[in-house]
Scaffold this motif. Structure first.
Motif, short mmCIF file in Angstrom:
data_model
loop_
_atom_site.label_atom_id
_atom_site.label_comp_id
_atom_site.label_asym_id
_atom_site.label_seq_id
_atom_site.Cartn_x
_atom_site.Cartn_y
_atom_site.Cartn_z
N LEU A 136 0.82 -1.21 0.00
CA LEU A 136 0.00 0.00 0.00
C LEU A 136 0.86 1.26 0.00
O LEU A 136 0.49 2.27 -0.61
N GLU A 137 2.00 1.19 0.65
CA GLU A 137 2.88 2.35 0.73
C GLU A 137 3.39 2.81 -0.63
O GLU A 137 3.76 3.99 -0.81
N ASP A 138 3.41 1.92 -1.63
CA ASP A 138 3.89 2.27 -2.97
C ASP A 138 3.04 3.35 -3.62
O ASP A 138 3.51 4.07 -4.50
N ILE A 139 1.78 3.45 -3.21
CA ILE A 139 0.89 4.46 -3.81
C ILE A 139 1.47 5.85 -3.58
O ILE A 139 1.54 6.68 -4.50
N ALA A 140 1.90 6.10 -2.33
CA ALA A 140 2.46 7.42 -2.02
C ALA A 140 3.87 7.58 -2.57
O ALA A 140 4.22 8.65 -3.07
N GLU A 141 4.65 6.50 -2.49
CA GLU A 141 6.03 6.60 -2.97
C GLU A 141 6.08 6.94 -4.45
O GLU A 141 6.99 7.63 -4.91
N SER A 201 -7.76 6.24 7.27
CA SER A 201 -6.61 6.27 8.18
C SER A 201 -5.43 5.48 7.62
O SER A 201 -4.27 5.89 7.77
N MET A 202 -5.73 4.36 6.97
CA MET A 202 -4.66 3.58 6.36
C MET A 202 -4.00 4.36 5.24
O MET A 202 -2.77 4.38 5.12
N LEU A 203 -4.81 5.03 4.43
CA LEU A 203 -4.25 5.84 3.34
C LEU A 203 -3.45 7.01 3.90
O LEU A 203 -2.35 7.32 3.41
N ASN A 204 -3.98 7.65 4.94
CA ASN A 204 -3.25 8.75 5.56
C ASN A 204 -1.92 8.28 6.13
O ASN A 204 -0.90 8.97 6.03
N ALA A 205 -1.94 7.07 6.72
CA ALA A 205 -0.73 6.55 7.36
C ALA A 205 0.39 6.28 6.37
O ALA A 205 1.57 6.34 6.72
N LYS A 240 4.61 -2.95 9.06
CA LYS A 240 4.35 -2.95 10.50
C LYS A 240 4.17 -1.52 11.02
O LYS A 240 3.33 -1.27 11.89
N GLU A 241 4.94 -0.61 10.47
CA GLU A 241 4.85 0.78 10.91
C GLU A 241 3.48 1.37 10.60
O GLU A 241 2.87 2.04 11.43
N ASP A 279 1.82 -14.28 2.74
CA ASP A 279 1.08 -13.76 3.88
C ASP A 279 0.93 -12.25 3.71
O ASP A 279 1.87 -11.58 3.26
N THR A 280 -0.23 -11.72 4.08
CA THR A 280 -0.52 -10.31 3.85
C THR A 280 -0.85 -9.63 5.17
O THR A 280 -1.89 -9.92 5.79
N LEU A 281 0.00 -8.71 5.60
CA LEU A 281 -0.22 -8.00 6.85
C LEU A 281 -1.22 -6.86 6.64
O LEU A 281 -1.11 -6.09 5.68
N THR A 282 -2.16 -6.74 7.57
CA THR A 282 -3.14 -5.66 7.52
C THR A 282 -3.64 -5.42 8.94
O THR A 282 -3.00 -5.84 9.92
N VAL A 283 -4.75 -4.74 9.08
CA VAL A 283 -5.39 -4.55 10.39
C VAL A 283 -6.82 -5.04 10.29
O VAL A 283 -7.36 -5.21 9.18
N THR A 284 -7.44 -5.28 11.42
CA THR A 284 -8.80 -5.80 11.42
C THR A 284 -9.68 -5.08 12.44
O THR A 284 -9.19 -4.66 13.49
N VAL A 285 -10.94 -4.94 12.11
CA VAL A 285 -11.92 -4.48 13.08
C VAL A 285 -12.57 -5.72 13.70
O VAL A 285 -12.59 -6.79 13.10
N SER A 286 -13.08 -5.56 14.89
CA SER A 286 -13.79 -6.65 15.55
C SER A 286 -15.15 -6.13 16.00
O SER A 286 -15.39 -4.92 16.02
N ALA A 287 -16.02 -7.06 16.35
CA ALA A 287 -17.36 -6.69 16.79
C ALA A 287 -17.60 -7.24 18.19
O ALA A 287 -17.19 -8.37 18.50
N GLN A 288 -18.21 -6.43 19.01
CA GLN A 288 -18.52 -6.84 20.38
C GLN A 288 -20.00 -6.64 20.69
O GLN A 288 -20.68 -5.85 20.04
#
Length: 329
Positions: A137-142, A164-168, A230-231, A258-267
């Motif tokens: 994803l970082e390649d988009i900005a680079e 937030s991911m795009l901003n990061a 990771k950053e 393997d693809t690193l990302t983040v996840t939302v959860s539900a409670q």
């Protein structure tokens, strides 16, 4: 005299029966705020209803449709439902007084974590990725790419997490537009068509791994997944109090790594001032009958009591916490 003795014996039997009457004689008539009809949350509502009925026959948990977790925060706060399903990121926004809330809402207490496996998946057209040597994803900005990206509709928290991911990575929607690209906001049901019609190059959305919509898209065009570093993951985790997630290499036949990302959860939430006995009983019913929630969809198969007890965004209701501690969690 015989009649008197018989009455005394019968009365004693009734008292004894009453003394040993099981807790399941209690019944509940509760309302659960979910989301749209027919989605996973409505299935979870049916599973919660079945679990409560199993422990407390005659009880009913009625599923109430709503605009989703953000709406449910207010509905629960205002006492319009007894239980509510809310994403961790939505709860984080509420207790932080972030948009779309006008102030802090901290009336929630956790009952159970329901799932943690709805990762943000950056699914990109494989031809576009190859043409622009897009591997993360970082390649988009680079490369300041003029990419067309579809996020979930505005007002949905996963849309905000996507931003937030795009901003990061340094590729905010405004920056992408300045490079000649565009960020489009569309419901999950519309995103596949946008991708198939080549109106967007990438979807960034929270979806279960191997979701049917992804399989359908991959059968129409060649796609690939973009990881984040990771950053980047840590920046988004710190902002939303969500979790890191790795999509395994064997999840899709067209993805080799393997693809690193983040996840939302539900409670599942109640109000902090909810009746303690009700919360204790509902939590007990869920821990004793969590298989009822597993049965509603194949995606729920990882659910167990340990996971139910593992939420961290909002404190558990003391009565629920007591149940988990007694269960060894």
């Amino acid at each position: 005299m015989k009649k008197c003795v018989s009455a005394m014996v019968l009365g004693g039997m009734m008292v004894a029966a009453s003394a040993i009457q099981p807790a399941s004689a209690q019944t509940y008539n509760l309302t659960l705020c979910g989301a749209s009809p027919g989605g996973l949350w409505s299935l979870l509502g049916a599973g919660i209803d079945a679990a409560v009925k199993a422990s407390f026959p005659g009880s009913t948990v009625t599923y109430q449709t709503s605009g989703g977790g953000l709406a449910n925060v207010k509905l629960l706060d205002e006492g319009n439902c007894d239980l509510a399903i809310i994403h961790d990121a939505e709860a984080k926004a509420a207790i932080g007084g972030l948009e779309p809330f006008n102030g802090v809402i901290d009336s929630m207490a956790t009952v159970a974590q329901l799932y943690t496996w709805a990762p943000m998946q950056a699914i990109v057209n494989a031809d576009y990725a190859a043409e622009h040597r897009l591997t993360k994803l970082e390649d988009i900005a680079e490369q300041e790419l003029p990419i067309q990206i579809a996020l979930n509709r505005r007002g949905n928290v996963v849309s905000a997490v996507g931003e937030s991911m795009l901003n990061a990575v340094g590729a905010s929607p405004e920056q992408i537009e300045s490079w000649g690209g565009q960020v489009t906001y569309a419901a999950s049901s519309e995103q596949g068509d946008l991708m198939r019609d080549r109106r967007v190059d990438m979807i960034l959305n929270s979806l279960f791994v191997n979701h049917s919509s992804i399989r359908e898209l991959a059968s129409a065009i060649d796609v690939t997944l973009l990881p984040i570093t990771k950053e980047t993951a840590q920046k988004v985790i710190d902002e939303w109090d969500i979790q890191e997630f790795t999509i395994p290499s064997d999840a899709y036949e067209w993805n080799d790594d393997d693809t690193l990302t983040v996840t939302v959860s539900a409670q599942l939430f109640v109000r902090k001032d909810a009746d303690e006995q009700m919360v204790r009983d509902i939590t007990t019913a869920l821990t004793e009958n969590f298989e009822e929630l597993r049965r509603v969809h194949n995606a729920m198969s990882p659910l167990d009591v340990e996971l139910m007890a593992g939420a961290s965004t909002v404190d558990y209701h003391p009565a629920a916490q007591e149940v988990y501690e007694q269960a060894g969690n």
